[in-house]
Design a protein around this motif. Structure first.
Motif, PDB file in Angstrom:
ATOM      1  N   LEU A  54       6.826  -2.128  -4.396  1.00  0.00           N
ATOM      2  CA  LEU A  54       6.330  -3.193  -3.532  1.00  0.00           C
ATOM      3  C   LEU A  54       4.836  -3.100  -3.277  1.00  0.00           C
ATOM      4  O   LEU A  54       4.146  -4.129  -3.201  1.00  0.00           O
ATOM      5  N   THR A  55       4.318  -1.888  -3.139  1.00  0.00           N
ATOM      6  CA  THR A  55       2.881  -1.692  -2.850  1.00  0.00           C
ATOM      7  C   THR A  55       2.352  -0.549  -3.705  1.00  0.00           C
ATOM      8  O   THR A  55       2.106   0.553  -3.201  1.00  0.00           O
ATOM      9  N   PRO A  56       2.169  -0.769  -5.004  1.00  0.00           N
ATOM     10  CA  PRO A  56       1.779   0.333  -5.898  1.00  0.00           C
ATOM     11  C   PRO A  56       0.457   1.006  -5.530  1.00  0.00           C
ATOM     12  O   PRO A  56       0.275   2.192  -5.807  1.00  0.00           O
ATOM     13  N   ASP A  57      -0.437   0.282  -4.912  1.00  0.00           N
ATOM     14  CA  ASP A  57      -1.734   0.876  -4.550  1.00  0.00           C
ATOM     15  C   ASP A  57      -1.705   1.604  -3.216  1.00  0.00           C
ATOM     16  O   ASP A  57      -2.676   2.292  -2.871  1.00  0.00           O
ATOM     17  N   HIS A  58      -0.636   1.450  -2.462  1.00  0.00           N
ATOM     18  CA  HIS A  58      -0.545   2.074  -1.134  1.00  0.00           C
ATOM     19  C   HIS A  58       0.834   2.705  -0.938  1.00  0.00           C
ATOM     20  O   HIS A  58       1.393   2.666   0.161  1.00  0.00           O
ATOM     21  N   LYS A  59       1.366   3.300  -1.992  1.00  0.00           N
ATOM     22  CA  LYS A  59       2.742   3.801  -1.926  1.00  0.00           C
ATOM     23  C   LYS A  59       2.908   4.890  -0.871  1.00  0.00           C
ATOM     24  O   LYS A  59       3.933   4.940  -0.173  1.00  0.00           O
ATOM     25  N   THR A  60       1.903   5.761  -0.741  1.00  0.00           N
ATOM     26  CA  THR A  60       2.016   6.868   0.216  1.00  0.00           C
ATOM     27  C   THR A  60       2.070   6.358   1.644  1.00  0.00           C
ATOM     28  O   THR A  60       2.915   6.773   2.438  1.00  0.00           O
TER      29      THR A  60
END
Length: 418
Positions: A54-60
């Motif tokens: 869903l949010t590959p750039d903010h997965k953490t």
């Protein structure tokens, strides 16, 4: 009678009950496996994969948000549902209705997660899972001091430790082999429901007649969740040591998938790598968890086992900090299982020995279980900035080791248990 005067009554009540047999313990352990599958299939892999999708750039940060909010719900749900089960007057008993409602609600939450296409729906589904499965878990946990005399609680705690690690392993396995995130959630939901069926059908439960239930007052209900550590210092120290140990464990395991991909640079499928490490952890945990509980029961000693297990857990986290290779992760998983196996069985028995009152076992164990849920809230809040800005995974796992050492030291402050 004072609260302090009720602890011996709890022991007498459990000791005078009909002895629990292997069938009941097996059914209890299986139901617990179902709860842990419902939690750790998502926590080990599915939520991380969903956040990555869903949010590959903010997965953490997305994973931290989802797990943190869910754990906050868990932290409230466990003592509240425990207290409600203490007051339940159903004909089948105090605990079983909450087991049934909990696993059904947990399965519904997992179905919601399987259909989620936004972070908001993921959060809603995970909060439902946490609320419902904590209702079941609070009831199952309280059944132990209800039904099991103190001299056998180390043994039963050992089998609950087995159920925890088998549940984590089974949840990870289902999430890995189901064939996708949605299928993984559905597989965990079905397993959780089916695993509770034998326990419910046995219908062994403690009953509370309507005449024995105290009058409900909101003020009394709400203030009852505060257990003054000045009046019950051993309970307070037991809570703090469990909190520190679980914070160490949560920090160690929550970012394991990202640790393999970002620090170890694991060459194969990272999902499979997590499953392998979980299986190795389970292997050594199963080798120690039941025998440790039995030996603790026979010796009458709890604290020395908890102290040594905490030091072993710390050694495992330090291996993850300084030996960031696949071999290092394998060795650390084996060592972590050894320590956590001893800790899981003996610490549970220790906790049941310091409960303040018989009438409030569900609520008091729920307060103890805040020490399980609160680390899930704090671990991502702590881990995300440490990994990103303050030393990466080396600093993260060194911190986890320091927390385990602190828990080992502070358990010595408990006075009423050897």
């Amino acid at each position: 009678m004072t609260a302090e005067g009720k602890a011996p009554e709890a022991e007498q009540s459990a000791q005078s009950a009909d002895p629990v047999g292997g069938r009941w313990v097996s059914a209890l352990a299986l139901a617990n496996i179902g709860v842990w599958v419902g939690w750790f299939g998502p926590l080990q892999l599915l939520l991380a994969r969903q956040a990555e999708h869903l949010t590959p750039d903010h997965k953490t940060s997305t994973l931290a948000l989802v797990t943190g909010v869910g754990a906050a719900f868990s932290m409230v749900a466990n003592p509240v549902f425990g207290a409600l089960s203490d007051r339940t007057t159903a004909a089948v008993g105090r605990r079983i209705p909450w087991v049934v409602a909990g696993v059904a609600g947990g399965a519904a939450g997992l179905v919601v997660l399987s259909l989620a296409q936004s972070v908001a729906v993921v959060i809603a589904g995970w909060c439902l899972v946490q609320l419902a499965l904590n209702a079941a878990f609070a009831a199952l946990t309280a059944a132990v001091p209800d039904q099991v005399p103190p001299r056998r609680r180390g043994l039963v705690g050992g089998w609950l430790g087995v159920s925890q690690v088998v549940g984590i392993l089974a949840g990870t396995g289902l999430a890995t082999v189901a064939g996708g995130v949605a299928a993984g959630y559905l597989a965990c939901a079905v397993f959780s429901v089916l695993a509770a069926v034998p326990y419910v059908l046995m219908r062994r439960d403690s009953a509370l007649s309507p005449g024995d239930r105290p009058a409900f007052r909101w003020r009394t209900f709400l203030t009852g969740f505060w257990i003054d550590p000045r009046r019950h210092p051993d309970f307070g120290w037991a809570w703090l040591t469990r909190f520190l140990m679980n914070l160490s464990y949560s920090i160690s395991t929550m970012y394991l998938l990202y640790y393999l991909t970002d620090a170890v640079h694991y060459g194969g499928d990272a999902d499979t790598g997590v499953l392998v490490l979980t299986a190795l952890n389970a292997l050594t945990l199963l080798a120690t968890v039941v025998i440790s509980g039995i030996r603790s029961d026979r010796s009458g000693r709890r604290k020395s086992y908890v102290i040594r297990s905490g030091l072993v857990i710390s050694a495992a986290t330090l291996l993850l900090a300084v030996w960031q290779t696949w071999t290092g992760a394998v060795v650390a998983s084996l060592v972590l299982g050894l320590g956590y196996g001893v800790y899981t069985s003996v610490d549970f028995a220790l906790l049941t020995d310091v409960l303040p009152t018989e009438a409030d076992r569900g609520k008091d164990l729920g307060v103890i279980n805040i020490a399980n849920a609160l680390p899930q809230v704090l671990a991502p809040v702590i881990a995300a900035p440490v990994v990103t800005h303050f030393g990466g995974y080396t600093a993260l796992y060194a911190l986890a080791g320091a927390l385990a050492v602190a828990g080992s030291v502070l358990v010595r402050r408990i006075r009423s248990v050897l």
